[in-house]
Design a protein around this motif. Structure first.
Motif, PDB file in Angstrom:
ATOM      1  N   PRO B 176       0.806  -1.269  -0.057  1.00 11.80           N
ATOM      2  CA  PRO B 176       0.123  -0.068  -0.040  1.00 11.80           C
ATOM      3  C   PRO B 176       0.824   1.500   0.055  1.00 11.80           C
ATOM      4  O   PRO B 176       0.361   2.351  -0.684  1.00 11.80           O
ATOM      5  CB  PRO B 176      -0.808  -0.265   1.275  1.00 11.80           C
ATOM      6  N   THR B 179       2.159   1.892  -3.374  1.00 12.81           N
ATOM      7  CA  THR B 179       1.258   2.123  -4.131  1.00 12.81           C
ATOM      8  C   THR B 179       0.931   3.625  -4.058  1.00 12.81           C
ATOM      9  O   THR B 179       0.719   4.396  -5.311  1.00 12.81           O
ATOM     10  CB  THR B 179      -0.244   1.446  -4.044  1.00 12.81           C
ATOM     11  N   GLU B 180       0.987   4.173  -2.917  1.00 12.26           N
ATOM     12  CA  GLU B 180       0.529   5.673  -2.555  1.00 12.26           C
ATOM     13  C   GLU B 180       1.682   6.303  -3.806  1.00 12.26           C
ATOM     14  O   GLU B 180       1.565   7.345  -4.095  1.00 12.26           O
ATOM     15  CB  GLU B 180       0.710   5.887  -1.209  1.00 12.26           C
ATOM     16  N   ILE B 202      -5.393  -2.792  -9.072  1.00 10.61           N
ATOM     17  CA  ILE B 202      -5.782  -2.370  -7.730  1.00 10.61           C
ATOM     18  C   ILE B 202      -6.615  -1.220  -8.093  1.00 10.61           C
ATOM     19  O   ILE B 202      -6.269  -0.140  -8.487  1.00 10.61           O
ATOM     20  CB  ILE B 202      -4.454  -1.851  -7.195  1.00 10.61           C
ATOM     21  N   LYS B 204      -8.487   0.406  -5.865  1.00 10.21           N
ATOM     22  CA  LYS B 204      -8.175   1.821  -5.174  1.00 10.21           C
ATOM     23  C   LYS B 204      -7.058   2.905  -6.063  1.00 10.21           C
ATOM     24  O   LYS B 204      -7.715   3.842  -6.237  1.00 10.21           O
ATOM     25  CB  LYS B 204      -7.275   1.496  -3.960  1.00 10.21           C
ATOM     26  N   VAL B 207      -9.547   4.036  -9.042  1.00 13.75           N
ATOM     27  CA  VAL B 207     -10.672   4.825  -8.598  1.00 13.75           C
ATOM     28  C   VAL B 207     -10.058   6.403  -7.989  1.00 13.75           C
ATOM     29  O   VAL B 207     -10.676   7.525  -8.462  1.00 13.75           O
ATOM     30  CB  VAL B 207     -11.375   4.542  -7.237  1.00 13.75           C
ATOM     31  N   SER B 208      -8.878   6.348  -7.613  1.00 14.63           N
ATOM     32  CA  SER B 208      -8.221   7.603  -7.133  1.00 14.63           C
ATOM     33  C   SER B 208      -7.688   8.307  -8.260  1.00 14.63           C
ATOM     34  O   SER B 208      -7.429   9.627  -8.338  1.00 14.63           O
ATOM     35  CB  SER B 208      -7.218   7.401  -6.283  1.00 14.63           C
ATOM     36  N   HIS B 248     -17.969  -1.538  -1.942  1.00 14.81           N
ATOM     37  CA  HIS B 248     -16.983  -1.046  -1.187  1.00 14.81           C
ATOM     38  C   HIS B 248     -16.039  -2.054  -0.643  1.00 14.81           C
ATOM     39  O   HIS B 248     -14.711  -1.707  -0.079  1.00 14.81           O
ATOM     40  CB  HIS B 248     -17.376  -0.160   0.240  1.00 14.81           C
ATOM     41  N   GLN B 250     -13.391  -3.329  -2.001  1.00 15.50           N
ATOM     42  CA  GLN B 250     -12.770  -3.274  -3.303  1.00 15.50           C
ATOM     43  C   GLN B 250     -11.425  -3.764  -3.065  1.00 15.50           C
ATOM     44  O   GLN B 250     -10.439  -3.369  -4.016  1.00 15.50           O
ATOM     45  CB  GLN B 250     -12.726  -1.687  -3.589  1.00 15.50           C
ATOM     46  N   SER B 251     -11.090  -4.416  -2.251  1.00 19.44           N
ATOM     47  CA  SER B 251      -9.447  -4.682  -1.982  1.00 19.44           C
ATOM     48  C   SER B 251      -9.012  -5.818  -3.078  1.00 19.44           C
ATOM     49  O   SER B 251      -8.577  -6.822  -2.645  1.00 19.44           O
ATOM     50  CB  SER B 251      -8.978  -5.012  -0.425  1.00 19.44           C
ATOM     51  N   ASN B 252      -9.099  -5.631  -4.441  1.00 18.33           N
ATOM     52  CA  ASN B 252      -8.922  -6.364  -5.279  1.00 18.33           C
ATOM     53  C   ASN B 252      -9.670  -7.829  -5.364  1.00 18.33           C
ATOM     54  O   ASN B 252      -9.218  -8.886  -5.324  1.00 18.33           O
ATOM     55  CB  ASN B 252      -7.367  -6.634  -5.216  1.00 18.33           C
TER      56      ASN B 252
END
Lengths: 355, 252
Positions: B176, B179-180, B202, B204, B207-208, B248, B250-252
């Motif tokens: 994570p 990834t950020e 991924i 997340k 989406v971001s 929600h 969404q963790s892959n």
């Protein structure tokens, strides 16, 4: 602070130039002290075989295309220049240039289709090419069949005709050829072409992704490599004054690979190091043992080679680069400053140029 | 939404490998200046679509346009001259070269190829600083871990000065925090004026980052729109996120 970097870098360059100068001087002075034609012959052998190996290394080491046909390019170069000298009465120096052009063209035309395919096809075709060429010459009356062709023997020395009775001039010509080819290869390594070839060696898809046309650069590499091999062929013909199709046998192609592999194919200097060690070793073994136990020299040679491939697959230079010996040479003898200092100096310099 | 000529327009592309149809009649556009994503379960044909757009294999049917110009049959190595660059899902670093040399090699090619070694090195240094690899410039690329190799993939692509960048699963295998970092880097690249098209697993990250998302399933496009629209599409929820799971999860 910066002053210190600049000084250290300058001192390193001075030390390096001095060390290289000493090595060069030793090679220049050797013929003055060594009078034995046998020893001189070994040096000449080292010079031209290392040059041939450098030609191989451009393809095998830098581009990752293993050629087993370099004896054929060398042989073809020797034949073309001999034919030009004996039949067309062209000056040998001019014939050297012409034979390089001819061999480069032949290699380009033959190997262009192979490079459209990936994989080991190039290696296979290079073996077939050498053998086909040898068979063609053996069966061609024009090329003197199996008995070969000799260059005219005349009295006296002539630089213009590359004809000398002593081995010393050949020693110097061979040495100059070696140095020039080395500088040329070094230039290629640092150029756009060098980066393209090494990228292709690592991964052809990655090469295409950054805009390298793999086929184009592989053809360029094979043409340049074959041209250098042809130059060696010209030198060989002028030196021995006689050539025959045996020049192109498969074993000779393998011999051109050995110095590079033993010395370290990833480095432009690899063939030089490998050649300087392996060729005298081979000659020594032959002279010492072939009368007692015929073939023992080949056996010992093979064992030496296997040992290198088994224990030091990256070659002698591959070992040296990560060794304490290099560390000692760099820090104690040459006084090499850390890489960051070089970069600081480089940045300083480019900054000054822009200002 | 602002209407502009799309930088890439894909028209009805189909790819068949012998009997298998990997991609079937897919059309979409990529908006200039934005970040567009493509998602879908394993084997949905994402990488095949990607490779067709990047010239690695030609589509069996259909056409691809870049700024209105037909590039369907362009070869892979012609792309950087059109200011398009890509990365690979399975990283392809030049293993036996240092990180710096990897990037220098890229600087020598493409539409703005460096003329000499000094220029190539200077540009490579800038890119290494931008991608955060500067400290590791003398490391052999095969000796680095996955996150840095992924960064190197991007650095090599950026060194060709693209205006359109294709990222193939650039965050797969990252934790994570990494990834950020990768998301931040992609944003920065986009902010510098590079249009981005990415495949990602991924959610997340998708989406971001993305303004528009295309969903593939069994080689067909099943949805298209903003991440919210796509995530709330009942069919997408069914095939991609699992039948009864809420969006929600969404963790892959």
């Amino acid at each position: 602070m910066n002053e210190k970097y600049v000084k250290a870098v300058r001192r390193y360059h001075r030390n390096l130039t001095f060390a290289l100068g000493v090595i060069l001087l030793i090679f220049i002075l050797i013929p003055l002290f060594v009078k034995s034609p046998y020893i001189l012959n070994i040096f000449i052998l080292v010079f031209y075989m290392s040059t041939l190996s450098m030609a191989w290394n451009l393809l095998g080491g830098m581009t990752g295309q293993n050629s087993l046909g370099h004896a054929a390019y060398m042989g073809l170069g020797a034949y073309v220049s001999c034919m030009l000298i004996t039949k067309a009465h062209i000056n040998p120096w001019l014939s050297a240039l012409l034979c390089m052009v001819v061999v480069g063209l032949v290699a380009g035309v033959i190997f262009f289709p192979c490079f459209i395919l990936r994989g080991p096809y190039f290696t296979l075709v290079s073996i077939a090419f050498g053998e086909a060429l040898r068979q063609f010459i053996i069966n061609s009356t024009f090329f003197g069949r199996a008995s070969g062709i000799g260059l005219p023997f005349k009295k006296g020395n002539s630089f213009l005709d590359v004809r000398f009775t002593s081995k010393v001039p050949y020693y110097y010509i061979g040495f100059v050829m070696l140095i020039l080819v080395y500088l040329f290869m070094k230039k290629i390594e640092r150029s756009r072409m060098g980066y393209a070839l090494r990228t292709i060696r690592e991964d052809e898809d990655a090469a295409a992704a950054i805009g390298i046309n793999p086929i184009r650069y592989k053809v360029m590499a094979v043409v340049v490599s074959a041209m250098v091999a042809a130059l060696v062929g010209f030198f060989y013909a002028s030196y021995t004054r006689y050539i025959d199709p045996e020049l192109m046998v498969q074993a000779k192609s393998t011999e051109s690979v050995l110095p590079a592999v033993v010395g370290g194919a990833a480095y432009v200097e690899g063939p030089l190091v490998g050649g300087l060690i392996m060729i005298p070793l081979s000659e020594f073994l032959r002279a010492k043992y072939s009368a007692i136990l015929p073939g023992i020299n080949m056996l010992l040679y093979a064992i030496a080679l296997l040992a290198v491939i088994r224990f030091r697959p990256t070659g002698i230079l591959g070992w040296y680069m990560g060794s304490k010996v290099k560390n000692f040479v760099d820090t104690v003898i040459l006084k090499k400053p850390p890489v960051e200092w070089f970069e600081a100096v480089e940045q300083e310099r480019s900054g000054r140029k822009e200002a | 939404m602002m209407e502009k000529t799309p930088i890439i327009e894909v028209q009805h592309i189909t790819k068949r490998f012998k009997g298998l149809t990997a991609v079937k009649d897919v059309s979409f556009t990529i908006r200039e200046g934005g970040i567009t994503g493509m998602i879908g379960p394993n084997g949905a044909g994402k990488s095949t679509t990607f490779n067709m757009i990047c010239g690695y294999y030609p589509p069996t049917e259909g056409k691809i346009f870049f700024r209105g110009q037909d590039i369907t049959n362009k070869k892979a190595h012609e792309y950087t001259n059109m200011k398009i660059a890509r990365t690979f899902q399975i990283m392809k670093p030049l293993k036996n070269l240092s990180v710096l040399e990897n990037v220098v090699a890229s600087c020598y090619f493409g539409h703005a190829a460096a003329k000499n070694n000094r220029e190539a090195r200077e540009r490579a240094m800038e890119i290494l600083q931008f991608t955060g690899l500067y400290e590791k410039r003398h490391v052999l690329s095969k000796d680095m871990g996955t996150p840095d190799q992924k960064r190197l993939e991007m650095a090599r692509a950026l060194a060709t000065k693209p205006e359109l960048l294709f990222l193939d699963e650039n965050m797969a295998g990252l934790n994570p925090a990494e990834t950020e970092d990768a998301i931040r880097l992609i944003r920065e690249i986009n902010a510098s004026g590079v249009t981005i098209f990415l495949i990602e697993h991924i959610m997340k990250a998708v989406v971001s980052l993305c303004e528009e998302v295309i969903v593939l399933h069994h080689g067909e496009k099943i949805a298209e729109g903003t991440p919210e629209q796509v995530m709330n599409d009942p069919y997408v929820m069914e095939v991609y996120l699992g039948k009864k799971e809420a969006p929600h999860a969404q963790s892959n």
